[in-house]
Design a protein around this motif. Structure first.
Motif, PDB file in Angstrom:
ATOM      1  N   GLU A   1       7.879  -5.681  -2.995  1.00 40.53           N
ATOM      2  CA  GLU A   1       6.489  -5.780  -2.537  1.00 40.53           C
ATOM      3  C   GLU A   1       6.332  -5.152  -1.160  1.00 40.53           C
ATOM      4  O   GLU A   1       5.359  -4.409  -0.906  1.00 40.53           O
ATOM      5  CB  GLU A   1       6.064  -7.247  -2.495  1.00 40.53           C
ATOM      6  N   MET A   2       7.287  -5.387  -0.261  1.00 43.42           N
ATOM      7  CA  MET A   2       7.222  -4.780   1.066  1.00 43.42           C
ATOM      8  C   MET A   2       7.337  -3.260   0.975  1.00 43.42           C
ATOM      9  O   MET A   2       6.603  -2.529   1.647  1.00 43.42           O
ATOM     10  CB  MET A   2       8.344  -5.337   1.955  1.00 43.42           C
ATOM     11  N   GLN A   3       8.248  -2.771   0.156  1.00 37.97           N
ATOM     12  CA  GLN A   3       8.404  -1.322  -0.005  1.00 37.97           C
ATOM     13  C   GLN A   3       7.133  -0.693  -0.573  1.00 37.97           C
ATOM     14  O   GLN A   3       6.688   0.361  -0.105  1.00 37.97           O
ATOM     15  CB  GLN A   3       9.593  -1.025  -0.919  1.00 37.97           C
ATOM     16  N   ASN A   4       6.572  -1.313  -1.588  1.00 39.09           N
ATOM     17  CA  ASN A   4       5.345  -0.777  -2.182  1.00 39.09           C
ATOM     18  C   ASN A   4       4.197  -0.799  -1.192  1.00 39.09           C
ATOM     19  O   ASN A   4       3.370   0.125  -1.156  1.00 39.09           O
ATOM     20  CB  ASN A   4       4.975  -1.577  -3.439  1.00 39.09           C
ATOM     21  N   THR A   5       4.129  -1.834  -0.370  1.00 39.03           N
ATOM     22  CA  THR A   5       3.094  -1.903   0.652  1.00 39.03           C
ATOM     23  C   THR A   5       3.244  -0.768   1.657  1.00 39.03           C
ATOM     24  O   THR A   5       2.264  -0.110   2.028  1.00 39.03           O
ATOM     25  CB  THR A   5       3.154  -3.256   1.372  1.00 39.03           C
ATOM     26  N   LEU A   6       4.474  -0.518   2.086  1.00 37.84           N
ATOM     27  CA  LEU A   6       4.712   0.569   3.042  1.00 37.84           C
ATOM     28  C   LEU A   6       4.292   1.912   2.480  1.00 37.84           C
ATOM     29  O   LEU A   6       3.838   2.801   3.221  1.00 37.84           O
ATOM     30  CB  LEU A   6       6.193   0.622   3.420  1.00 37.84           C
ATOM     31  N   ASN A   7       4.430   2.078   1.171  1.00 35.45           N
ATOM     32  CA  ASN A   7       4.134   3.361   0.547  1.00 35.45           C
ATOM     33  C   ASN A   7       2.756   3.402  -0.113  1.00 35.45           C
ATOM     34  O   ASN A   7       2.454   4.325  -0.868  1.00 35.45           O
ATOM     35  CB  ASN A   7       5.226   3.690  -0.470  1.00 35.45           C
ATOM     36  N   GLY A   8       1.930   2.390   0.199  1.00 30.05           N
ATOM     37  CA  GLY A   8       0.553   2.397  -0.266  1.00 30.05           C
ATOM     38  C   GLY A   8       0.373   2.153  -1.745  1.00 30.05           C
ATOM     39  O   GLY A   8      -0.696   2.444  -2.301  1.00 30.05           O
ATOM     40  N   ASN A   9       1.385   1.585  -2.402  1.00 34.42           N
ATOM     41  CA  ASN A   9       1.302   1.377  -3.848  1.00 34.42           C
ATOM     42  C   ASN A   9       0.721   0.024  -4.223  1.00 34.42           C
ATOM     43  O   ASN A   9       0.248  -0.163  -5.343  1.00 34.42           O
ATOM     44  CB  ASN A   9       2.692   1.524  -4.476  1.00 34.42           C
ATOM     45  N   THR A  10       0.778  -0.922  -3.334  1.00 31.25           N
ATOM     46  CA  THR A  10       0.208  -2.240  -3.580  1.00 31.25           C
ATOM     47  C   THR A  10       0.016  -2.942  -2.245  1.00 31.25           C
ATOM     48  O   THR A  10       0.695  -2.628  -1.273  1.00 31.25           O
ATOM     49  CB  THR A  10       1.127  -3.102  -4.481  1.00 31.25           C
ATOM     50  N   MET A  11      -0.935  -3.835  -2.207  1.00 30.86           N
ATOM     51  CA  MET A  11      -1.195  -4.605  -0.990  1.00 30.86           C
ATOM     52  C   MET A  11      -1.526  -6.035  -1.369  1.00 30.86           C
ATOM     53  O   MET A  11      -2.554  -6.586  -0.988  1.00 30.86           O
ATOM     54  CB  MET A  11      -2.324  -3.968  -0.173  1.00 30.86           C
ATOM     55  N   ASN A  12      -0.656  -6.671  -2.136  1.00 37.05           N
ATOM     56  CA  ASN A  12      -0.897  -8.038  -2.585  1.00 37.05           C
ATOM     57  C   ASN A  12      -0.859  -9.035  -1.441  1.00 37.05           C
ATOM     58  O   ASN A  12      -1.487 -10.090  -1.519  1.00 37.05           O
ATOM     59  CB  ASN A  12       0.128  -8.427  -3.649  1.00 37.05           C
ATOM     60  N   LEU A  13      -0.093  -8.736  -0.414  1.00 37.21           N
ATOM     61  CA  LEU A  13       0.020  -9.639   0.736  1.00 37.21           C
ATOM     62  C   LEU A  13      -0.538  -9.019   1.999  1.00 37.21           C
ATOM     63  O   LEU A  13      -1.358  -9.618   2.690  1.00 37.21           O
ATOM     64  CB  LEU A  13       1.484 -10.031   0.959  1.00 37.21           C
ATOM     65  N   LEU A  14      -0.065  -7.826   2.324  1.00 34.27           N
ATOM     66  CA  LEU A  14      -0.409  -7.192   3.593  1.00 34.27           C
ATOM     67  C   LEU A  14      -0.973  -5.795   3.386  1.00 34.27           C
ATOM     68  O   LEU A  14      -0.645  -5.114   2.409  1.00 34.27           O
ATOM     69  CB  LEU A  14       0.828  -7.096   4.490  1.00 34.27           C
ATOM     70  N   GLU A  15      -1.784  -5.373   4.331  1.00 38.41           N
ATOM     71  CA  GLU A  15      -2.172  -3.970   4.416  1.00 38.41           C
ATOM     72  C   GLU A  15      -1.000  -3.172   4.978  1.00 38.41           C
ATOM     73  O   GLU A  15      -0.176  -3.701   5.731  1.00 38.41           O
ATOM     74  CB  GLU A  15      -3.393  -3.825   5.319  1.00 38.41           C
ATOM     75  N   THR A  16      -0.932  -1.915   4.618  1.00 38.17           N
ATOM     76  CA  THR A  16       0.181  -1.066   5.051  1.00 38.17           C
ATOM     77  C   THR A  16       0.326  -1.080   6.569  1.00 38.17           C
ATOM     78  O   THR A  16       1.437  -1.189   7.105  1.00 38.17           O
ATOM     79  CB  THR A  16      -0.010   0.377   4.561  1.00 38.17           C
ATOM     80  N   GLU A  17      -0.792  -0.975   7.277  1.00 38.33           N
ATOM     81  CA  GLU A  17      -0.736  -0.911   8.736  1.00 38.33           C
ATOM     82  C   GLU A  17      -0.145  -2.181   9.339  1.00 38.33           C
ATOM     83  O   GLU A  17       0.561  -2.129  10.345  1.00 38.33           O
ATOM     84  CB  GLU A  17      -2.137  -0.669   9.308  1.00 38.33           C
ATOM     85  N   ARG A  18      -0.428  -3.305   8.727  1.00 35.64           N
ATOM     86  CA  ARG A  18       0.090  -4.578   9.253  1.00 35.64           C
ATOM     87  C   ARG A  18       1.605  -4.657   9.082  1.00 35.64           C
ATOM     88  O   ARG A  18       2.324  -5.107   9.977  1.00 35.64           O
ATOM     89  CB  ARG A  18      -0.574  -5.761   8.548  1.00 35.64           C
ATOM     90  N   LEU A  19       2.103  -4.229   7.927  1.00 40.20           N
ATOM     91  CA  LEU A  19       3.543  -4.260   7.720  1.00 40.20           C
ATOM     92  C   LEU A  19       4.236  -3.239   8.608  1.00 40.20           C
ATOM     93  O   LEU A  19       5.320  -3.513   9.154  1.00 40.20           O
ATOM     94  CB  LEU A  19       3.873  -3.999   6.254  1.00 40.20           C
ATOM     95  N   MET A  20       3.653  -2.078   8.789  1.00 43.55           N
ATOM     96  CA  MET A  20       4.239  -1.091   9.693  1.00 43.55           C
ATOM     97  C   MET A  20       4.338  -1.648  11.108  1.00 43.55           C
ATOM     98  O   MET A  20       5.312  -1.393  11.822  1.00 43.55           O
ATOM     99  CB  MET A  20       3.398   0.191   9.673  1.00 43.55           C
TER     100      MET A  20
END
Length: 383
Positions: free
Chosen positions: A286-305
């Motif tokens: 989930e974290m990897q997908n968020t970083l790569n813009g594939n899913t944001m079930n928990l966090l927006e990409t910018e927040r995880l970055m």
């Protein structure tokens, strides 16, 4: 490229050696053997690595193309019973607990519920940090707690025997019996330096409980475990009886089992998560997908970055360790409770990674050999 794999392993050993201090009294510690010169040619060699490092049981999940690839369960949950480890066997995640707690806080901030930079006392109602000369210059914030720069003491926790009396969170923070750790207090000016602190995460646990008026383990279930369908995971301490048959027992480095199998950790945000390697792998995916813009079930990409930006210690962001040997971009977290060690590691962009959970104080040594083996076989960046 093989030398970089060795460097990544070295970084992991350095990080774990600092995290391990404060876990156990060392009386059952036996130095692990040096890494084997062989046993590095195929996945079939992992069983031999367990024997080499005297690890009773392990659960390993590899990640490939942003998906679970291999699920490997080897050894036994308990040396005295010889019940086999399965993919559903639960282990103590120890300090990996901090990562999921940090993501939950960032999610709440993203939703406008919390401020990362406000004084922690804005949401902490039932306890106050003792007055200190440091507090006049700066304030303790959620951001500083997540990044271990809040200036708070208490590195880690030893846990409690399952048959003994458990302290409340207030007793832990005050260092009052039956708590077995010192009182939580400021020892550095907040924001001035890195100071790894389970005490800070425990302070945060109480603040979140005060603010949401909900037990911390329930809040974590609602924020993280349920949305990711981590059905074999719980922050509740003691662990509910419904999960007990799934648990493994902790073992010291000399193979001796922890008294009554495992310790209880009421310091849930810092060390209380019970989970499986598969559940943690899905979290990292989930974290990897968020970083790569594939899913944001928990966090927006910018927040995880933002969470993966190095702080005052280049090996730590907010709730994550940064295994960035030669800028190859691995992130995750490691953990060590009494008789348990675990590591989760994932690449930011390539969709590869590995989670290893063990019921042994030799788990990180095993991990370093396994991650070099898997990295080489799968041709990961840097290996």
């Amino acid at each position: 490229m093989k030398s970089l794999g060795n460097k990544i392993a070295f970084v992991l050993i350095c990080v774990l050696s600092s995290l391990l201090s404060g876990c156990g009294d060392g009386s059952d510690y036996t130095p692990p053997p040096p890494p084997p010169t062989e046993l590095t040619d195929s996945y079939d060699d992992i069983a031999g690595l367990l024997d080499h490092y005297n690890v009773p049981g392990v659960s390993i999940v590899t990640i490939k193309d942003f998906k679970v690839d291999r699920i490997i369960a080897l050894g036994v949950k308990d040396k005295s019973s010889n019940i086999a480890v399965t993919p559903d066997t639960m282990f103590q995640a120890a300090s990996i607990s901090k990562s999921l707690a940090a993501v939950a806080v960032m999610k709440a901030m993203q939703n406008g519920e919390l401020s990362l930079d406000a004084d922690i006392h804005d949401i902490l109602y039932s306890w106050q940090l003792p007055d200190s000369s440091y507090s006049a210059d700066s304030v303790v914030t959620l951001r500083r707690i997540l990044g271990h720069t809040a200036g708070i003491n208490v590195h880690g926790f030893n846990g409690y025997n399952r048959t003994g009396q458990l302290p409340t969170t207030l007793q832990i923070l005050d260092g009052q019996s039956p708590a077995n750790s010192e009182a939580v207090k400021l020892i550095h000016t907040p924001g001035s330096k890195f100071q790894y602190s389970g005490g800070g995460y425990t302070l945060m646990q109480l603040a979140l409980t005060d603010y949401y008026q909900q037990p911390f383990y329930e809040w974590m279930h609602d924020q993280i475990l349920s949305p990711l369908a981590m059905n074999n995971s719980s922050y509740q301490q003691p662990l509910p009886s419904a999960f007990i048959e799934q648990t493994s027992m902790g073992h010291y480095s000399n193979g001796k089992k922890v008294d009554n199998g495992f310790h209880v950790y009421p310091e849930m945000a810092a060390a209380g998560l019970w989970t499986t390697a598969t559940d943690l792998a899905n979290y990292m995916i989930e974290m990897q997908n968020t970083l790569n813009g594939n899913t944001m079930n928990l966090l927006e990409t910018e927040r995880l970055m933002e969470m993966l930006e190095a702080g005052k210690n280049p090996r730590f962001g907010l709730g994550f360790e940064l295994f960035q040997a030669d800028n190859y971009g691995y992130f995750g977290h490691s953990g060590a409770n009494e008789g348990f060690q675990a590591v989760m590691l994932a690449h930011k962009t390539e969709g590869v990674g590995l989670v290893l959970m063990s019921n042994s104080d030799n788990g990180v040594q095993l991990f370093n050999s396994v991650v070099k083996l898997v990295g080489k076989l799968e041709e990961w960046p840097g290996f």
